[in-house]
Design an enzyme around this catalytic site. Structure first.
Site, PDB file in Angstrom:
ATOM      1  N   SER A 135      39.641  31.476  37.215  1.00  0.00           N
ATOM      2  CA  SER A 135      40.996  31.565  37.757  1.00  0.00           C
ATOM      3  C   SER A 135      40.977  31.588  39.276  1.00  0.00           C
ATOM      4  O   SER A 135      40.103  32.191  39.887  1.00  0.00           O
ATOM      5  CB  SER A 135      41.695  32.828  37.248  1.00  0.00           C
ATOM      6  OG  SER A 135      42.998  32.912  37.799  1.00  0.00           O
ATOM      7  N   LYS A 189      40.954  35.193  29.641  1.00  0.00           N
ATOM      8  CA  LYS A 189      41.594  34.214  30.528  1.00  0.00           C
ATOM      9  C   LYS A 189      42.959  33.788  29.982  1.00  0.00           C
ATOM     10  O   LYS A 189      43.915  33.593  30.743  1.00  0.00           O
ATOM     11  CB  LYS A 189      40.681  32.985  30.690  1.00  0.00           C
ATOM     12  CG  LYS A 189      41.270  31.855  31.560  1.00  0.00           C
ATOM     13  CD  LYS A 189      41.644  32.340  32.958  1.00  0.00           C
ATOM     14  CE  LYS A 189      41.859  31.209  33.954  1.00  0.00           C
ATOM     15  NZ  LYS A 189      42.906  30.269  33.601  1.00  0.00           N
ATOM     16  N   HIS A 192      45.270  36.572  30.792  1.00  0.00           N
ATOM     17  CA  HIS A 192      45.508  36.487  32.234  1.00  0.00           C
ATOM     18  C   HIS A 192      46.617  35.475  32.522  1.00  0.00           C
ATOM     19  O   HIS A 192      47.539  35.740  33.300  1.00  0.00           O
ATOM     20  CB  HIS A 192      44.215  36.073  32.951  1.00  0.00           C
ATOM     21  CG  HIS A 192      44.402  35.600  34.363  1.00  0.00           C
ATOM     22  ND1 HIS A 192      44.895  34.337  34.663  1.00  0.00           N
ATOM     23  CD2 HIS A 192      44.168  36.188  35.557  1.00  0.00           C
ATOM     24  CE1 HIS A 192      44.965  34.194  35.969  1.00  0.00           C
ATOM     25  NE2 HIS A 192      44.519  35.295  36.545  1.00  0.00           N
ATOM     26  N   ASN A 193      46.543  34.312  31.893  1.00  0.00           N
ATOM     27  CA  ASN A 193      47.550  33.281  32.136  1.00  0.00           C
ATOM     28  C   ASN A 193      48.914  33.691  31.605  1.00  0.00           C
ATOM     29  O   ASN A 193      49.950  33.363  32.205  1.00  0.00           O
ATOM     30  CB  ASN A 193      47.107  31.957  31.524  1.00  0.00           C
ATOM     31  CG  ASN A 193      45.988  31.295  32.307  1.00  0.00           C
ATOM     32  OD1 ASN A 193      45.325  31.930  33.126  1.00  0.00           O
ATOM     33  ND2 ASN A 193      45.750  30.024  32.065  1.00  0.00           N
ATOM     34  N   GLU A 196      50.281  35.955  34.087  1.00  0.00           N
ATOM     35  CA  GLU A 196      50.680  35.113  35.222  1.00  0.00           C
ATOM     36  C   GLU A 196      52.070  34.520  34.983  1.00  0.00           C
ATOM     37  O   GLU A 196      52.906  34.501  35.896  1.00  0.00           O
ATOM     38  CB  GLU A 196      49.645  34.010  35.404  1.00  0.00           C
ATOM     39  CG  GLU A 196      49.908  33.035  36.519  1.00  0.00           C
ATOM     40  CD  GLU A 196      48.889  31.906  36.526  1.00  0.00           C
ATOM     41  OE1 GLU A 196      49.305  30.729  36.535  1.00  0.00           O
ATOM     42  OE2 GLU A 196      47.677  32.205  36.492  1.00  0.00           O
TER      43      GLU A 196
END
Length: 484
Positions: A135, A189, A192-193, A196
């Site tokens: 990232s 991940k 995480h996205n 986001e």
């Protein structure tokens, strides 16, 4: 597997895929002292990359066999290709030339279930597979991303010196840690996205309130976001928001942001987050709201038609103290952000428990402090919360976060209700607030829901006055008739 002859000139690691992320990560690796071999399905991209990196420790290759032959053993190969079938296709191209113990690293945004499958399959063939989230976007890849590797622990230890060298650095170390076995790295991940998505939507709603409730101009909003970026909202996304709001269109001189069509794209990782949360029984309404908003933004022509036919309250009619409302929006954004991260961290915990990954949530928070898109001062507070209590059920129960959200409540509610009264949609902020209110409620109206289920489907229910007793069923109409 065959064993090709070793090249006289070898690299420490190889990169397949020379789009912008692949190129930048390759330059990062080389700059940190690791000679790198490169390969791309289109040979012209290899030639172009080498031409733009003269004097660098880059070994160009033109075939899968030549590429593998150029690597030191055990070979370490990074794939930065499009997620899905291209990953499997690329593995099939290089696998015949690899030997037992070699390592394939998928640095793309692959679905963690695919990573689990690939890791198990390749392990059975004597190869190691690491799914590593990367990232930070293009600049992060070049100057230091946040890295989330998962897979075989021993294989990770072999790439660890490279990963620690190329990652972003913060006050407590490099922004990389071993996440866990199998697909753990790509799972983190993915979440995480999703977080986001939530962060970006919450910031967009704060911007929309300043624009359509307070009637502020982009330059005025830029000053506010700059101010926020010097406080507890300090983050990469707040920083770039202030910069975006200052940019003028070269053609018209108008703020460029005002000329951008309000249709936001998405690549699928946010949707995966929502789908997996649903499967695991974890509530992520803020992330869901962000995905819903992007989806509805794509129906631009339909929204234009609806705006002509459906009326609502007039916007920009707020007559109160603008500074008071700006402060309220700040508090609403920060409190909503806490709820969004609480949802994301709970999802990581649930995935870790289901698949026995043993993910350290404090470490996840730490490696997100630098390099990645959601990097923020706020993440150090999350790290500290999990250091205080590793089994913390929810960030809202951490003493520091609980105190801050309780203090922010009046402004949070003021901002959300004012936006609603003005007809300005704040779906993510409202979802965060409702999540907070539901989580702190000892009693929800779902007693009625369960009664309805028992009425039409004999699904039974538990009684509050008989805790621990067996579930019961009521013949509701029959009982109603008896009671007259």
């Amino acid at each position: 597997m065959s064993t090709p002859e070793t090249s006289a000139k070898t690299a420490k690691i190889g990169m397949i895929g020379l789009a912008v992320m692949g190129e930048n990560l390759a330059m990062n690796i080389e700059r940190n002292g690791f000679p790198i071999a490169v390969f791309n399905r289109d040979p012209a991209k290899v030639d172009n990359f080498v031409a733009r990196t003269p004097g660098k420790q880059v070994i160009p290759t033109k075939s899968p066999q030549e590429f593998i032959q150029s690597l030191e053993r055990p070979r370490k190969v990074i794939l930065l290709v499009k997620a899905g079938d291209p990953v499997d296709w690329t593995i099939d191209q290089i696998k015949p030339f690899m030997d037992q113990g070699d390592i394939i690293i998928d640095g793309g945004n692959s679905y963690f279930v695919d990573t689990e499958r690939r890791e198990k399959t390749l392990k059975g063939e004597g190869l190691n597979f690491i799914g590593s989230g990367v990232s930070g976007g293009e600049k992060g890849a070049l100057w230091g991303p946040s890295l989330m590797p998962g897979g075989d622990r021993d294989a990770y230890e072999q790439i660890r010196p490279i990963w620690e060298a190329i990652s972003a650095k913060v006050d407590d170390g490099p922004c990389v840690t071993y996440i866990g076995p199998g697909g753990a790295g790509h799972f983190v991940k993915m979440v995480h996205n999703g977080i986001e998505y939530g962060d970006m939507q919450l910031i967009a709603e704060a911007y929309d309130m300043m624009r359509n409730v307070l009637g502020l101009e982009p330059a005025e909003m830029a000053d506010i976001f700059d101010e926020w970026n010097r406080g507890d909202l300090e983050s990469f996304l707040i920083e770039i928001t202030a910069k975006i709001l200052r940019v003028k269109d070269p053609e018209t001189g108008a703020p460029l942001v005002d000329l951008i069509l309000d249709k936001a794209g998405q690549k699928g990782t946010g949707k995966w987050t929502s789908e997996v949360a649903l499967e695991l029984g974890i509530v992520v309404p803020t992330i869901d709201a962000a995905i819903d908003t992007r989806t509805l933004s794509g129906r631009k022509s339909e929204r234009i038609e609806a705006s002509k036919q459906i009326s609502g309250p007039p916007r920009g009619q707020y007559t109160g103290d603008k500074r008071v409302m700006v402060d309220a929006i700040h508090d609403a954004l920060y409190a909503s952000k806490i709820c969004s991260y609480a949802q994301g961290m709970n999802l990581i915990r649930a995935g870790s428990e289901k698949w026995n990954w043993d993910i350290n949530l404090g470490e996840v928070s730490r490696i997100w402090k630098g390099g990645c898109i959601i990097r923020a001062q706020f993440l150090d507070k999350i790290k500290q919360a999990y250091q205080r209590r590793a089994d913390l059920p929810n960030l809202l129960l951490d003493p520091d976060f609980k105190s801050w959200v309780e203090e922010a409540q009046p402004n949070w509610r003021l901002a959300v209700t004012t936006a609603m009264q003005s007809g300005v949609p704040v779906l993510a902020m409202a979802c965060s607030l409702n999540y907070f209110d539901m989580y702190r409620s000892a009693n929800l109206p779902l007693n009625l829901t369960q009664a309805q289920r028992d009425f039409f489907g004999s699904h039974t229910y538990e009684r509050t006055d008989k805790p621990g007793a067996a579930a019961v069923h009521t013949e509701w109409e029959e009982l109603l008739e008896k009671q007259g």
